[in-house]
Design a protein around this motif. Structure first.
Motif, PDB file in Angstrom:
ATOM      1  N   LEU A 189       0.824  -1.200   0.000  1.00  0.00           N
ATOM      2  CA  LEU A 189       0.000   0.000   0.000  1.00  0.00           C
ATOM      3  C   LEU A 189       0.866   1.262   0.000  1.00  0.00           C
ATOM      4  CD1 LEU A 189      -2.575   1.687   0.393  1.00  0.00           C
ATOM      5  CD2 LEU A 189      -2.622   0.936   2.778  1.00  0.00           C
ATOM      6  N   PHE A 190       1.886   1.271   0.827  1.00  0.00           N
ATOM      7  CA  PHE A 190       2.791   2.408   0.951  1.00  0.00           C
ATOM      8  C   PHE A 190       3.466   2.718  -0.388  1.00  0.00           C
ATOM      9  CE2 PHE A 190       6.743   4.340   2.870  1.00  0.00           C
ATOM     10  CZ  PHE A 190       6.120   5.395   3.519  1.00  0.00           C
ATOM     11  N   ALA A 191       3.959   1.660  -1.057  1.00  0.00           N
ATOM     12  CA  ALA A 191       4.638   1.858  -2.340  1.00  0.00           C
ATOM     13  C   ALA A 191       3.647   2.234  -3.437  1.00  0.00           C
ATOM     14  CB  ALA A 191       5.410   0.592  -2.726  1.00  0.00           C
ATOM     15  N   ARG A 192       2.439   1.681  -3.378  1.00  0.00           N
ATOM     16  CA  ARG A 192       1.416   2.083  -4.358  1.00  0.00           C
ATOM     17  C   ARG A 192       1.097   3.571  -4.227  1.00  0.00           C
ATOM     18  NH1 ARG A 192      -2.782  -2.339  -6.064  1.00  0.00           N
ATOM     19  NH2 ARG A 192      -1.833  -4.283  -5.389  1.00  0.00           N
ATOM     20  N   ARG A 193       0.970   4.034  -2.991  1.00  0.00           N
ATOM     21  CA  ARG A 193       0.673   5.451  -2.780  1.00  0.00           C
ATOM     22  C   ARG A 193       1.794   6.344  -3.310  1.00  0.00           C
ATOM     23  NH1 ARG A 193      -3.244   7.108   0.912  1.00  0.00           N
ATOM     24  NH2 ARG A 193      -1.920   8.910   1.440  1.00  0.00           N
ATOM     25  N   ALA A 194       3.007   5.851  -3.283  1.00  0.00           N
ATOM     26  CA  ALA A 194       4.148   6.599  -3.809  1.00  0.00           C
ATOM     27  C   ALA A 194       4.354   6.361  -5.302  1.00  0.00           C
ATOM     28  CB  ALA A 194       5.413   6.212  -3.049  1.00  0.00           C
ATOM     29  N   ASN A 195       3.512   5.489  -5.889  1.00  0.00           N
ATOM     30  CA  ASN A 195       3.616   5.139  -7.314  1.00  0.00           C
ATOM     31  C   ASN A 195       5.022   4.642  -7.660  1.00  0.00           C
ATOM     32  OD1 ASN A 195       2.506   4.786  -9.884  1.00  0.00           O
ATOM     33  ND2 ASN A 195       3.228   6.788 -10.585  1.00  0.00           N
ATOM     34  N   THR A 196       5.531   3.773  -6.786  1.00  0.00           N
ATOM     35  CA  THR A 196       6.899   3.272  -6.913  1.00  0.00           C
ATOM     36  C   THR A 196       6.918   1.762  -6.732  1.00  0.00           C
ATOM     37  OG1 THR A 196       7.751   5.322  -5.945  1.00  0.00           O
ATOM     38  CG2 THR A 196       9.250   3.436  -5.981  1.00  0.00           C
ATOM     39  N   PRO A 197       7.669   1.032  -7.545  1.00  0.00           N
ATOM     40  CA  PRO A 197       7.822  -0.406  -7.275  1.00  0.00           C
ATOM     41  C   PRO A 197       8.449  -0.605  -5.897  1.00  0.00           C
ATOM     42  CG  PRO A 197       8.731   0.178  -9.427  1.00  0.00           C
ATOM     43  CD  PRO A 197       8.439   1.463  -8.725  1.00  0.00           C
ATOM     44  N   PRO A 233       8.640  -5.933 -12.717  1.00  0.00           N
ATOM     45  CA  PRO A 233       8.291  -4.757 -13.519  1.00  0.00           C
ATOM     46  C   PRO A 233       8.438  -3.460 -12.728  1.00  0.00           C
ATOM     47  CG  PRO A 233       6.298  -5.763 -12.671  1.00  0.00           C
ATOM     48  CD  PRO A 233       7.447  -6.652 -12.228  1.00  0.00           C
ATOM     49  N   GLU A 234       8.179  -2.352 -13.406  1.00  0.00           N
ATOM     50  CA  GLU A 234       8.213  -1.031 -12.779  1.00  0.00           C
ATOM     51  C   GLU A 234       6.859  -0.655 -12.184  1.00  0.00           C
ATOM     52  OE1 GLU A 234      10.727   0.939 -12.300  1.00  0.00           O
ATOM     53  OE2 GLU A 234      12.287  -0.047 -13.484  1.00  0.00           O
ATOM     54  N   THR A 235       5.917  -1.595 -12.137  1.00  0.00           N
ATOM     55  CA  THR A 235       4.592  -1.343 -11.584  1.00  0.00           C
ATOM     56  C   THR A 235       4.689  -1.012 -10.104  1.00  0.00           C
ATOM     57  OG1 THR A 235       3.828  -3.043 -13.117  1.00  0.00           O
ATOM     58  CG2 THR A 235       2.245  -2.253 -11.508  1.00  0.00           C
ATOM     59  N   ALA A 236       3.823  -0.104  -9.634  1.00  0.00           N
ATOM     60  CA  ALA A 236       3.874   0.336  -8.242  1.00  0.00           C
ATOM     61  C   ALA A 236       3.568  -0.802  -7.278  1.00  0.00           C
ATOM     62  CB  ALA A 236       2.881   1.479  -8.018  1.00  0.00           C
ATOM     63  N   GLY A 237       4.140  -0.715  -6.078  1.00  0.00           N
ATOM     64  CA  GLY A 237       3.917  -1.710  -5.042  1.00  0.00           C
ATOM     65  C   GLY A 237       4.524  -3.046  -5.395  1.00  0.00           C
ATOM     66  N   LEU A 238       3.800  -4.114  -5.063  1.00  0.00           N
ATOM     67  CA  LEU A 238       4.246  -5.463  -5.416  1.00  0.00           C
ATOM     68  C   LEU A 238       4.084  -5.758  -6.898  1.00  0.00           C
ATOM     69  CD1 LEU A 238       2.817  -7.558  -2.424  1.00  0.00           C
ATOM     70  CD2 LEU A 238       5.215  -6.962  -2.825  1.00  0.00           C
TER      71      LEU A 238
END
Length: 374
Positions: free
Chosen positions: A122-130, A354-359
């Motif tokens: 969730l944290f990484a998704r919110r930052a839009n970062t893998p 991949p470079e997809t956000a989060g997991l």
């Protein structure tokens, strides 16, 4: 990074996939494959996924599911979160007396690990970062190896894994010594001069190990995993290390930063294998990984469960920048195969996150609803 957020909901889902061929270890067998997935949503509608280790005992998955839904969820809903590590520390402290009172430090550590993984997603998704980049990684590419190869039908399992793209293998041993050696002989021929390891699953005493391990040296093993029980004195591990030329591996049954620090200081293990869903989650396992690498040892995360925890293990490995191998179970398990994203795409022994956000995954839990038990 990302701004603080509040948790809206926490839910755990329990599944069991019946096996045609049991997964066999030196201490028992799994007749089905459980999986416990955790979904956490914030008040902005973003969400993250985690997984809890629940292989043994056989009935343990449902118990751990209830621990999350009935105990941890009420503690978390409405909480403001600035960083996942804060929640990990707080939950560990808040449940420490309960774990002591119930005699269940393992289950509590495991459910906290699953929550931690979900919060990091969730944290990484919110930052839009893998997640692997958020942890400090510079490349999503890594080597993998086929694990869980049973003593019966080992060649067929390894050959099937090779057709799926694997080039490295780990065999379960600790059964009949002649059969173990025969299986290793066949796998060494299949792997050529490539990676081959063996896992005893804590099956030997030090006396047995000193007798049974030396004949295995001819197979040029990358490591010998858990030849002794994880709770045996370090003096026994050091005795074995001094008498063998092959590296020793362990860590899936070690829990706590102090315990891993002791393992590193004792010097008997060349390969350290913390399990992200069994203890520590992302918060503690990335710290252990960095300790392992600082000690000039080999970090290879252990994992033998569903797909979400496997992906989390891959992100840890990439985030650590340690260059180890990712363990990928080679047994049939749709709770892993349909939920591990890029880890399923193995090419010449490698995967690329991949470079997809989060997991980088979005689990289709509707596809496995028929296997759900809670």
């Amino acid at each position: 990074m990302t701004s603080p957020f509040k948790i809206r909901s926490v839910q755990a889902f329990c599944y069991r996939y019946p096996l045609t061929t049991p997964v066999v270890t030196s201490f028992g067998r799994m007749n089905d494959r459980p999986a416990l997935f955790v979904r956490i949503e914030d008040e902005d509608g973003e969400h993250g996924w985690g997984e809890v280790w629940c292989n043994f005992p056989a009935a343990g998955a449902e118990h751990r599911t209830r621990l999350i839904n009935e105990m941890l969820a009420p503690m978390l809903v409405g909480r403001a979160v600035a960083h996942p590590s804060e929640v990990f520390d707080d939950l560990s402290a808040a449940t420490s007396v309960l774990a002591l009172q119930s005699g269940e430090p393992g289950p509590f550590a495991q459910v906290i690990a699953g929550v931690d993984i979900a919060l990091w997603d969730l944290f990484a998704r919110r930052a839009n970062t893998p997640l692997w980049r958020m942890l400090g990684g510079t490349s999503g590419r890594m080597l993998v190896y086929a694990s869980g190869i049973n003593p019966d039908g080992s060649m067929a399992m390894a050959e099937a894994a090779m057709r799926r793209g694997h080039r490295a293998f780990k065999l379960k041993i600790g059964f009949d010594p002649a059969r173990d050696r025969g299986n290793l002989r066949g796998l060494r021929q299949l792997a050529g001069d490539g990676f081959l390891a063996a896992d005893v699953n804590q099956g030997w005493s030090v006396e047995q190990a000193l007798r049974l391990a030396p004949p295995l040296e001819e197979y040029d093993l990358a490591w010998l995993e858990e030849p002794l029980r994880a709770d045996r004195p370090w003096s026994e591990w050091r005795t074995l290390q001094k008498r063998l030329s092959m590296p020793l591996a362990g860590g899936e049954n070690i829990a706590g930063r102090d315990a891993f620090a002791a393992a590193l200081s004792e010097g008997a293990l060349s390969v350290l294998q913390p399990d992200v869903a069994k203890w520590g989650g992302i918060t503690a396992c990335i710290a252990v990984a960095r300790d392992v690498l600082a000690s000039k040892r080999y970090y290879c995360p252990h994992y033998l469960g569903g797909g979400i925890g496997l992906v989390a293990s891959a992100h840890l490995l990439a985030g650590s920048r340690g260059g180890g191998l990712l363990e990928v179970d080679s047994n049939d398990n749709p709770l892993r195969e349909g939920f591990c994203g890029a880890v399923a795409d193995i090419s010449d022994g490698e995967i690329v996150l991949p470079e997809t956000a989060g997991l980088g995954i979005e689990p289709d839990v509707a596809a496995i609803e028929r296997y759900r038990t809670l």
